[in-house]
Design a protein around this motif. Structure first.
Motif, PDB file in Angstrom:
ATOM      1  N   GLY A   1       0.817  -1.212   0.000  1.00 54.44           N
ATOM      2  CA  GLY A   1       0.000   0.000   0.000  1.00 54.44           C
ATOM      3  C   GLY A   1       0.843   1.250   0.000  1.00 54.44           C
ATOM      4  O   GLY A   1       2.004   1.243   0.440  1.00 54.44           O
ATOM      5  N   THR A   2       0.267   2.324  -0.514  1.00 55.36           N
ATOM      6  CA  THR A   2       0.905   3.640  -0.519  1.00 55.36           C
ATOM      7  C   THR A   2      -0.161   4.680  -0.203  1.00 55.36           C
ATOM      8  O   THR A   2      -1.218   4.687  -0.828  1.00 55.36           O
ATOM      9  N   SER A   3       0.113   5.540   0.762  1.00 56.63           N
ATOM     10  CA  SER A   3      -0.865   6.563   1.144  1.00 56.63           C
ATOM     11  C   SER A   3      -0.200   7.921   1.282  1.00 56.63           C
ATOM     12  O   SER A   3       0.920   8.026   1.802  1.00 56.63           O
ATOM     13  N   ASP A   4      -0.900   8.952   0.810  1.00 55.79           N
ATOM     14  CA  ASP A   4      -0.434  10.325   0.962  1.00 55.79           C
ATOM     15  C   ASP A   4      -0.881  10.826   2.331  1.00 55.79           C
ATOM     16  O   ASP A   4      -2.044  11.179   2.527  1.00 55.79           O
ATOM     17  N   THR A   5       0.029  10.837   3.282  1.00 59.44           N
ATOM     18  CA  THR A   5      -0.297  11.309   4.627  1.00 59.44           C
ATOM     19  C   THR A   5       0.378  12.648   4.938  1.00 59.44           C
ATOM     20  O   THR A   5       0.420  13.090   6.080  1.00 59.44           O
ATOM     21  N   GLU A   6       0.937  13.289   3.900  1.00 57.34           N
ATOM     22  CA  GLU A   6       1.466  14.649   3.979  1.00 57.34           C
ATOM     23  C   GLU A   6       2.574  14.820   5.019  1.00 57.34           C
ATOM     24  O   GLU A   6       2.825  15.916   5.503  1.00 57.34           O
ATOM     25  N   GLY A   7       3.233  13.719   5.377  1.00 57.04           N
ATOM     26  CA  GLY A   7       4.319  13.829   6.349  1.00 57.04           C
ATOM     27  C   GLY A   7       3.855  14.280   7.716  1.00 57.04           C
ATOM     28  O   GLY A   7       4.636  14.829   8.497  1.00 57.04           O
ATOM     29  N   ASP A   8       2.597  14.022   8.034  1.00 57.13           N
ATOM     30  CA  ASP A   8       1.999  14.520   9.271  1.00 57.13           C
ATOM     31  C   ASP A   8       1.734  13.350  10.218  1.00 57.13           C
ATOM     32  O   ASP A   8       1.158  12.330   9.821  1.00 57.13           O
ATOM     33  N   THR A   9       2.109  13.503  11.466  1.00 60.02           N
ATOM     34  CA  THR A   9       1.960  12.414  12.440  1.00 60.02           C
ATOM     35  C   THR A   9       0.504  12.009  12.639  1.00 60.02           C
ATOM     36  O   THR A   9       0.156  10.824  12.573  1.00 60.02           O
ATOM     37  N   ALA A  10      -0.356  12.991  12.886  1.00 57.47           N
ATOM     38  CA  ALA A  10      -1.764  12.695  13.164  1.00 57.47           C
ATOM     39  C   ALA A  10      -2.462  12.070  11.961  1.00 57.47           C
ATOM     40  O   ALA A  10      -3.333  11.207  12.114  1.00 57.47           O
ATOM     41  N   THR A  11      -2.095  12.495  10.762  1.00 62.20           N
ATOM     42  CA  THR A  11      -2.695  11.934   9.548  1.00 62.20           C
ATOM     43  C   THR A  11      -2.188  10.517   9.284  1.00 62.20           C
ATOM     44  O   THR A  11      -2.933   9.646   8.835  1.00 62.20           O
ATOM     45  N   THR A  12      -0.921  10.289   9.593  1.00 62.74           N
ATOM     46  CA  THR A  12      -0.319   8.986   9.335  1.00 62.74           C
ATOM     47  C   THR A  12      -0.812   7.915  10.303  1.00 62.74           C
ATOM     48  O   THR A  12      -0.982   6.748   9.919  1.00 62.74           O
ATOM     49  N   LEU A  13      -1.039   8.289  11.541  1.00 64.83           N
ATOM     50  CA  LEU A  13      -1.380   7.317  12.585  1.00 64.83           C
ATOM     51  C   LEU A  13      -2.536   6.386  12.213  1.00 64.83           C
ATOM     52  O   LEU A  13      -2.372   5.157  12.249  1.00 64.83           O
TER      53      LEU A  13
ATOM     54  N   CYS B   1       8.653   5.908   5.279  1.00 63.68           N
ATOM     55  CA  CYS B   1       7.957   7.199   5.344  1.00 63.68           C
ATOM     56  C   CYS B   1       8.856   8.295   4.806  1.00 63.68           C
ATOM     57  O   CYS B   1      10.067   8.275   5.012  1.00 63.68           O
ATOM     58  N   ILE B   2       8.254   9.275   4.139  1.00 63.84           N
ATOM     59  CA  ILE B   2       9.049  10.321   3.491  1.00 63.84           C
ATOM     60  C   ILE B   2       9.590  11.356   4.469  1.00 63.84           C
ATOM     61  O   ILE B   2      10.395  12.198   4.077  1.00 63.84           O
ATOM     62  N   ASN B   3       9.164  11.314   5.734  1.00 61.91           N
ATOM     63  CA  ASN B   3       9.822  12.144   6.737  1.00 61.91           C
ATOM     64  C   ASN B   3       9.647  11.525   8.120  1.00 61.91           C
ATOM     65  O   ASN B   3       8.928  10.532   8.298  1.00 61.91           O
ATOM     66  N   ASP B   4      10.314  12.087   9.096  1.00 68.95           N
ATOM     67  CA  ASP B   4      10.300  11.508  10.433  1.00 68.95           C
ATOM     68  C   ASP B   4       8.959  11.669  11.131  1.00 68.95           C
ATOM     69  O   ASP B   4       8.568  10.822  11.939  1.00 68.95           O
ATOM     70  N   MET B   5       8.256  12.758  10.854  1.00 66.80           N
ATOM     71  CA  MET B   5       6.993  12.964  11.532  1.00 66.80           C
ATOM     72  C   MET B   5       5.932  11.985  11.041  1.00 66.80           C
ATOM     73  O   MET B   5       5.072  11.550  11.800  1.00 66.80           O
ATOM     74  N   GLY B   6       5.989  11.602   9.775  1.00 68.77           N
ATOM     75  CA  GLY B   6       5.133  10.533   9.296  1.00 68.77           C
ATOM     76  C   GLY B   6       5.524   9.217   9.941  1.00 68.77           C
ATOM     77  O   GLY B   6       4.673   8.425  10.355  1.00 68.77           O
ATOM     78  N   ALA B   7       6.835   8.991  10.046  1.00 70.12           N
ATOM     79  CA  ALA B   7       7.322   7.769  10.676  1.00 70.12           C
ATOM     80  C   ALA B   7       6.896   7.684  12.135  1.00 70.12           C
ATOM     81  O   ALA B   7       6.637   6.594  12.653  1.00 70.12           O
ATOM     82  N   LEU B   8       6.799   8.834  12.793  1.00 64.66           N
ATOM     83  CA  LEU B   8       6.367   8.840  14.190  1.00 64.66           C
ATOM     84  C   LEU B   8       4.946   8.299  14.325  1.00 64.66           C
ATOM     85  O   LEU B   8       4.628   7.585  15.286  1.00 64.66           O
ATOM     86  N   GLY B   9       4.079   8.625  13.347  1.00 68.39           N
ATOM     87  CA  GLY B   9       2.735   8.074  13.359  1.00 68.39           C
ATOM     88  C   GLY B   9       2.755   6.553  13.265  1.00 68.39           C
ATOM     89  O   GLY B   9       1.953   5.861  13.914  1.00 68.39           O
TER      90      GLY B   9
END
Length: 368
Positions: free
Chosen positions: A244-256, A274-282
């Motif tokens: 799967g691939t999802s556009d979560t905008e590199g945002d923690t709350a959106t990625t979670l 994840c394309i950034n750390d904040m997405g990875a945090l989710g």
């Protein structure tokens, strides 16, 4: 902290890969003074996968040799009264510690050159709104600043502001995200984001069995994010199953919630890229809630807020950027442009993968 270094491309090589992604993050302090950028040779070509044929051909046609392309960047202030200059810093947003760290590098370099950033630096916050950014640029032109250091939110919509600067003969140093009209900027200074994806992929290939399931959190609207994902995909090839691939905008709350759904859908999910750390945090939060500490989780940025998770094993790795080096280098290029000296059209600031195995070699309390 690893040694600060960068390579200068004198021609149009790697522009597409020299951008970074946005995404909401917690606030953070400005970076500590950056070490002066020092030039070193890049890794041997065989260590990274070959890029698409068209890109390789374009590089071979325009690229200088490795020795010619790599040099240290320094400001040439000869004959210039730097105390009478005003620089402007126009980042995508200030609601992200990456941009604060870059501003720290800008201020440190200004001080090193005998300037006072408290009175000679104008900083604005476009709050991820390109129309607002353009209006700020028009105001800066009216204030008669001497140079603008700018990271666009929209690489196309920023064109009118760049044209206004060109008409006013105010040089623009483009940082982080290359604009569409690079003829309207003096220099582009940014991270090697394609390689960030490559490094994450190489580490995953060493740690995850072939055929394992991988989920990608991306952001197609960001050129940097696209390049990071491309570097990852080009390197892993068909070794893993991308489920799967999802556009979560590199945002923690959106990625979670997306990560939670991905874990629920695939009980044997092996990894997140994840394309950034904040997405990875989710993803870290989702994996912890599900009791899945076996899932590998990769991010990009080297955000100090994320490094603790790499250290305790909750996350696997992050391809670290050097925002303070980008900022200090941008100042040097701005001074050279103002002074009519040689300006490097493109400067690639390398990234380095920080993992649980090598994290003790880094000062993770700050950006690299």
């Amino acid at each position: 902290m690893f040694k600060k270094f960068l390579s200068v491309a004198l021609v149009g090589v790697m522009v597409a890969s020299m951008t970074a992604c946005g995404g909401s993050t917690s606030t953070g302090a400005s970076a500590a003074p950056a070490e002066k950028a020092e030039a070193v040779s890049e890794a041997p070509a065989e260590e990274a996968p070959a890029k698409p044929e068209a890109e390789s051909e374009a590089a071979s046609e325009g690229a200088a040799s490795t020795d010619e392309a790599i040099s240290a960047v320094a400001a040439d202030t000869e004959g210039l009264d730097v105390k009478n200059l005003t620089l402007a810093y126009v980042p995508t947003t200030m609601n992200n510690p990456f941009w604060s760290a870059m501003m720290g590098g800008i201020k440190d370099e200004m001080k090193a050159l005998g300037m006072d950033p408290e009175t000679q630096l104008v900083t604005v916050d476009a709050d991820s709104d390109q129309a607002k950014m353009n209006n700020f640029v028009y105001d800066l032109i009216n204030q008669k600043v001497d140079a603008v250091i700018l990271a666009p939110m929209d690489t196309t919509a920023v064109t009118e502001a760049l044209q206004a600067c060109a008409d006013a003969k105010i040089p623009v140093i483009n940082v982080d995200t290359p604009v569409d009209r690079n003829d309207l900027v003096e220099s582009i200074v940014a991270s090697d984001n394609y390689t960030a994806g490559v490094l994450c992929a190489q580490d995953m290939l060493e740690k995850l069995d072939p055929g394992s399931k991988v989920y990608i959190m991306n952001q197609p609207s960001g050129a940097a994010c696209v390049q990071r994902e491309q570097g990852f995909r080009d390197t892993v090839g068909d070794t893993f199953e991308i489920v799967g691939t999802s556009d979560t905008e590199g945002d923690t709350a959106t990625t979670l919630p997306v990560a939670e759904d991905a874990i629920t859908a695939d009980a044997d999910l092996g990894a997140f890229f994840c394309i950034n750390d904040m997405g990875a945090l989710g993803c870290v939060q989702a994996a912890a809630a599900a009791g899945r500490n076996d899932i590998l989780i990769y991010g990009v940025d080297g955000n100090p807020d994320f490094m603790g998770y790499v250290k305790d094993g909750s996350a696997t790795a992050s391809a670290a950027q050097q925002p303070s080096v980008i900022g200090s280098t941008a100042v040097d290029e701005a001074i050279n442009a103002i002074n009519g000296k040689t300006v490097d059209k493109e400067v690639v600031v390398p990234v380095e993968l920080i993992t649980g195995e090598n994290i003790s070699n880094y000062d993770i309390s700050d950006w690299q």
